[in-house]
Design a protein around this motif. Structure first.
Motif, PDB file in Angstrom:
ATOM      1  N   THR A 171     -21.429   6.751   0.623  1.00  0.00           N
ATOM      2  CA  THR A 171     -19.927   7.291   0.468  1.00  0.00           C
ATOM      3  C   THR A 171     -19.110   6.980   1.419  1.00  0.00           C
ATOM      4  O   THR A 171     -19.214   7.476   2.680  1.00  0.00           O
ATOM      5  N   TRP A 172     -17.686   6.544   1.154  1.00  0.00           N
ATOM      6  CA  TRP A 172     -16.765   6.475   2.224  1.00  0.00           C
ATOM      7  C   TRP A 172     -15.894   7.499   1.762  1.00  0.00           C
ATOM      8  O   TRP A 172     -15.339   7.592   0.433  1.00  0.00           O
ATOM      9  N   THR A 173     -14.959   8.263   2.485  1.00  0.00           N
ATOM     10  CA  THR A 173     -13.784   8.696   2.169  1.00  0.00           C
ATOM     11  C   THR A 173     -12.664   8.176   3.094  1.00  0.00           C
ATOM     12  O   THR A 173     -12.681   7.663   4.117  1.00  0.00           O
ATOM     13  N   THR A 174     -11.592   7.874   2.197  1.00  0.00           N
ATOM     14  CA  THR A 174     -10.449   6.965   2.583  1.00  0.00           C
ATOM     15  C   THR A 174      -9.101   7.657   2.254  1.00  0.00           C
ATOM     16  O   THR A 174      -8.846   8.383   1.407  1.00  0.00           O
ATOM     17  N   ARG A 175      -8.096   7.182   3.344  1.00  0.00           N
ATOM     18  CA  ARG A 175      -6.767   7.474   3.014  1.00  0.00           C
ATOM     19  C   ARG A 175      -6.172   6.454   2.165  1.00  0.00           C
ATOM     20  O   ARG A 175      -4.953   7.094   1.624  1.00  0.00           O
ATOM     21  N   ALA A 176      -6.438   5.424   1.998  1.00  0.00           N
ATOM     22  CA  ALA A 176      -5.796   4.337   1.419  1.00  0.00           C
ATOM     23  C   ALA A 176      -6.826   3.248   0.802  1.00  0.00           C
ATOM     24  O   ALA A 176      -7.922   3.102   1.302  1.00  0.00           O
ATOM     25  N   LEU A 177      -6.326   2.632  -0.527  1.00  0.00           N
ATOM     26  CA  LEU A 177      -7.514   1.907  -1.085  1.00  0.00           C
ATOM     27  C   LEU A 177      -6.822   0.394  -1.774  1.00  0.00           C
ATOM     28  O   LEU A 177      -5.880   0.534  -2.190  1.00  0.00           O
ATOM     29  N   ILE A 178      -7.508  -0.490  -1.161  1.00  0.00           N
ATOM     30  CA  ILE A 178      -7.006  -1.824  -1.867  1.00  0.00           C
ATOM     31  C   ILE A 178      -7.943  -2.561  -2.675  1.00  0.00           C
ATOM     32  O   ILE A 178      -9.261  -2.808  -2.230  1.00  0.00           O
ATOM     33  N   ASN A 179      -7.786  -2.397  -3.886  1.00  0.00           N
ATOM     34  CA  ASN A 179      -8.779  -3.072  -4.910  1.00  0.00           C
ATOM     35  C   ASN A 179      -8.383  -4.589  -5.091  1.00  0.00           C
ATOM     36  O   ASN A 179      -7.355  -4.782  -5.628  1.00  0.00           O
ATOM     37  N   ALA A 180      -9.517  -5.148  -4.752  1.00  0.00           N
ATOM     38  CA  ALA A 180      -9.405  -6.599  -4.900  1.00  0.00           C
ATOM     39  C   ALA A 180     -10.547  -7.124  -5.579  1.00  0.00           C
ATOM     40  O   ALA A 180     -11.203  -8.345  -5.305  1.00  0.00           O
TER      41      ALA A 180
ATOM     42  N   SER B 133      -3.170 -15.436  -8.715  1.00  0.00           N
ATOM     43  CA  SER B 133      -3.379 -16.838  -8.258  1.00  0.00           C
ATOM     44  C   SER B 133      -3.666 -16.816  -6.600  1.00  0.00           C
ATOM     45  O   SER B 133      -3.416 -15.756  -6.156  1.00  0.00           O
ATOM     46  N   THR B 134      -3.920 -17.720  -5.994  1.00  0.00           N
ATOM     47  CA  THR B 134      -4.479 -17.698  -4.814  1.00  0.00           C
ATOM     48  C   THR B 134      -3.270 -17.686  -3.764  1.00  0.00           C
ATOM     49  O   THR B 134      -3.524 -16.709  -2.806  1.00  0.00           O
ATOM     50  N   ILE B 135      -2.264 -18.308  -4.315  1.00  0.00           N
ATOM     51  CA  ILE B 135      -1.027 -18.008  -3.288  1.00  0.00           C
ATOM     52  C   ILE B 135      -0.717 -16.729  -3.504  1.00  0.00           C
ATOM     53  O   ILE B 135      -0.202 -16.142  -2.610  1.00  0.00           O
ATOM     54  N   GLY B 136      -0.486 -16.182  -4.772  1.00  0.00           N
ATOM     55  CA  GLY B 136      -0.204 -14.723  -4.928  1.00  0.00           C
ATOM     56  C   GLY B 136      -0.705 -13.598  -4.224  1.00  0.00           C
ATOM     57  O   GLY B 136      -0.503 -12.880  -3.686  1.00  0.00           O
ATOM     58  N   ALA B 137      -2.295 -14.077  -4.180  1.00  0.00           N
ATOM     59  CA  ALA B 137      -3.122 -12.954  -3.643  1.00  0.00           C
ATOM     60  C   ALA B 137      -2.731 -12.978  -2.003  1.00  0.00           C
ATOM     61  O   ALA B 137      -2.657 -11.938  -1.271  1.00  0.00           O
ATOM     62  N   ASN B 138      -2.702 -14.130  -1.510  1.00  0.00           N
ATOM     63  CA  ASN B 138      -1.925 -14.183   0.031  1.00  0.00           C
ATOM     64  C   ASN B 138      -0.891 -13.066   0.182  1.00  0.00           C
ATOM     65  O   ASN B 138      -0.853 -12.315   1.342  1.00  0.00           O
ATOM     66  N   ARG B 139       0.241 -13.344  -0.526  1.00  0.00           N
ATOM     67  CA  ARG B 139       1.389 -12.735  -0.349  1.00  0.00           C
ATOM     68  C   ARG B 139       1.354 -11.195  -0.727  1.00  0.00           C
ATOM     69  O   ARG B 139       1.813 -10.393   0.146  1.00  0.00           O
ATOM     70  N   ALA B 140       0.400 -10.912  -1.649  1.00  0.00           N
ATOM     71  CA  ALA B 140       0.189  -9.512  -1.996  1.00  0.00           C
ATOM     72  C   ALA B 140      -0.683  -8.755  -0.861  1.00  0.00           C
ATOM     73  O   ALA B 140      -0.451  -7.588  -0.788  1.00  0.00           O
ATOM     74  N   GLY B 141      -1.620  -9.534  -0.370  1.00  0.00           N
ATOM     75  CA  GLY B 141      -2.431  -8.887   0.591  1.00  0.00           C
ATOM     76  C   GLY B 141      -1.465  -8.471   1.924  1.00  0.00           C
ATOM     77  O   GLY B 141      -1.645  -7.332   2.308  1.00  0.00           O
ATOM     78  N   ARG B 142      -0.748  -9.423   2.409  1.00  0.00           N
ATOM     79  CA  ARG B 142       0.404  -8.946   3.207  1.00  0.00           C
ATOM     80  C   ARG B 142       1.266  -7.729   2.767  1.00  0.00           C
ATOM     81  O   ARG B 142       1.319  -6.643   3.700  1.00  0.00           O
ATOM     82  N   SER B 143       1.986  -7.816   1.428  1.00  0.00           N
ATOM     83  CA  SER B 143       2.677  -6.778   1.115  1.00  0.00           C
ATOM     84  C   SER B 143       1.929  -5.405   0.856  1.00  0.00           C
ATOM     85  O   SER B 143       2.586  -4.236   1.183  1.00  0.00           O
ATOM     86  N   ALA B 144       0.706  -5.416   0.596  1.00  0.00           N
ATOM     87  CA  ALA B 144      -0.261  -4.172   0.462  1.00  0.00           C
ATOM     88  C   ALA B 144      -0.223  -3.459   1.859  1.00  0.00           C
ATOM     89  O   ALA B 144      -0.160  -2.349   1.894  1.00  0.00           O
ATOM     90  N   VAL B 145      -0.633  -4.348   2.771  1.00  0.00           N
ATOM     91  CA  VAL B 145      -0.961  -3.899   4.104  1.00  0.00           C
ATOM     92  C   VAL B 145       0.427  -3.169   4.673  1.00  0.00           C
ATOM     93  O   VAL B 145       0.399  -2.097   5.437  1.00  0.00           O
ATOM     94  N   ARG B 146       1.322  -3.849   4.348  1.00  0.00           N
ATOM     95  CA  ARG B 146       2.757  -3.341   4.974  1.00  0.00           C
ATOM     96  C   ARG B 146       3.163  -1.817   4.157  1.00  0.00           C
ATOM     97  O   ARG B 146       3.529  -0.967   5.204  1.00  0.00           O
TER      98      ARG B 146
END
Length: 361
Positions: A128-137, A335-348
């Motif tokens: 188990t992990w406790t986390t402050r934020a989660l990226i579901n991919a 989409s694969t290009i959409g996932a790239n952009r979304a990863g950057r946006s989520a991290v920001r």
């Protein structure tokens, strides 16, 4: 001692190591997060490659449409004759090692629920992990959609889904009904036609073919339609369901050869095939359901993120009901290009969130 007392603390948990998860991990690393110290990537697949590693051998790299490189490393020199499962799995493996993303696998995430001190509790097969934020991919591959039709359980032949498609040779001499009007369904039909005794194509709606190049403007318009659905909290549709099928030379030939000769959806399944209300029937040995996939998000159920419409309401990648959670590769970012952009946006967004929220004592 409670579960949270024995859990490992981390700032960000990334669930899934396909295109969306690796893109997110890359942007976390690039902006100063350290793997294992600040974030962890959990993947239930046995090896690198995301869902691509499970694709059928006849889906060669040359048949893959719109595979966009991951951020920071181009996918070059992919042999178009090799299975895409091999080419892309090797690329993902090299990517993980190059950027030292330290993906943990195989790890099954069983549930995500509210923890203490504003943290999320991520319970897995590896602890188990406790986390402050989660990226579901987590994508969709693990949730193939099987429609239900009267008589389905009486069919004496074989039923399988695209997720189980083994390649065309296995259908030699058989009568096959292919259900579904998307890219997979048409590819299956065109591959099987030289082997099968007979193929029948049925779809709920008449297929829509688009001619000419699918330019950036058309792509943006299609993504906007998908985005509007998730903004309203409806289950996402694939971008392909909005764009239609490209009318290229191969498709034209298959239409001329009557391989892509669509019938409306049947009304019932019998022991020996399928039937329509008007009395028409087709005998079949196999029914292949090329009916798509649904988002693999059941592990998020304890957080009660779903809207009455059945989907998770998302703004950009952020779950409207809980700003700690981002869904990358969900809806418009599938989409694969959409996932790239979304990863950057989520991290920001996550960096902004973590800067605002004090670390719990």
């Amino acid at each position: 001692m409670g579960v949270q007392d024995t859990a490992r603390e981390i700032d960000v948990v990334v669930i899934g190591a396909g295109q969306a998860g690796l893109s997110s991990a890359y942007h976390l690393r690039r902006t100063g997060f350290e793997p294992e110290r600040d974030f962890v990537v959990l993947d239930h697949a046995p090896q690198p490659g995301g869902a691509w590693q499970f694709r059928w051998p006849s889906l060669t790299y040359g048949k893959v449409h719109g595979m966009h490189s991951l951020p920071g490393m181009e996918l070059t020199d992919g042999d178009p004759a090799r299975p895409s499962s091999e080419v892309i799995a090797e690329y993902f493996d090299t990517y993980e090692r190059t950027f030292d993303l330290r993906v943990r696998r195989p790890v099954d995430v069983r549930t995500v629920r509210e923890g203490e001190g504003g943290r999320l509790l991520v319970e897995t097969s590896a602890g188990t992990w406790t986390t402050r934020a989660l990226i579901n991919a987590t994508g969709t591959w693990d949730r193939p959609f099987w429609p239900r039709y009267p008589g389905q359980e009486t069919f004496r032949g074989r039923q399988l889904h695209t997720a189980q498609y083994p390649g065309p040779e296995e259908f030699a001499g058989q009568r096959v009904v292919v259900v579904g009007g998307g890219t997979s369904g048409t590819q299956h039909l065109m591959e099987m036609a030289p082997y099968a005794a007979e193929t029948t194509w049925v779809t709920r709606r008449p297929p829509v073919f688009h001619e000419g190049p699918f330019d950036e403007g058309a792509g943006r318009a299609a993504v906007a339609l998908v985005e509007e659905r998730v903004r309203q909290g409806l289950p996402p549709q694939s971008v392909v369901s909005v764009t239609g099928l490209p009318l290229n030379d191969t498709i034209r030939q298959a239409i001329d050869d009557r391989v892509l000769d669509r019938l409306p959806m049947f009304d019932r399944i019998t022991e020996d095939g399928v039937e329509w209300a008007d009395g028409r029937r087709v005998d079949a040995d196999v029914i292949l359901w090329a009916t798509g996939f649904r988002a693999a998000i059941d592990h998020l159920a304890p957080l009660r993120l779903r809207e009455p419409g059945g989907g998770i309401r998302v703004e950009g990648t952020r779950a409207v009901a809980d700003p700690r959670i981002h869904l990358v590769g969900y809806g418009p970012s599938a989409s694969t290009i959409g996932a790239n952009r979304a990863g950057r946006s989520a991290v920001r967004d996550i960096r902004r969130l973590l800067a605002q929220v004090p670390v719990a004592a």
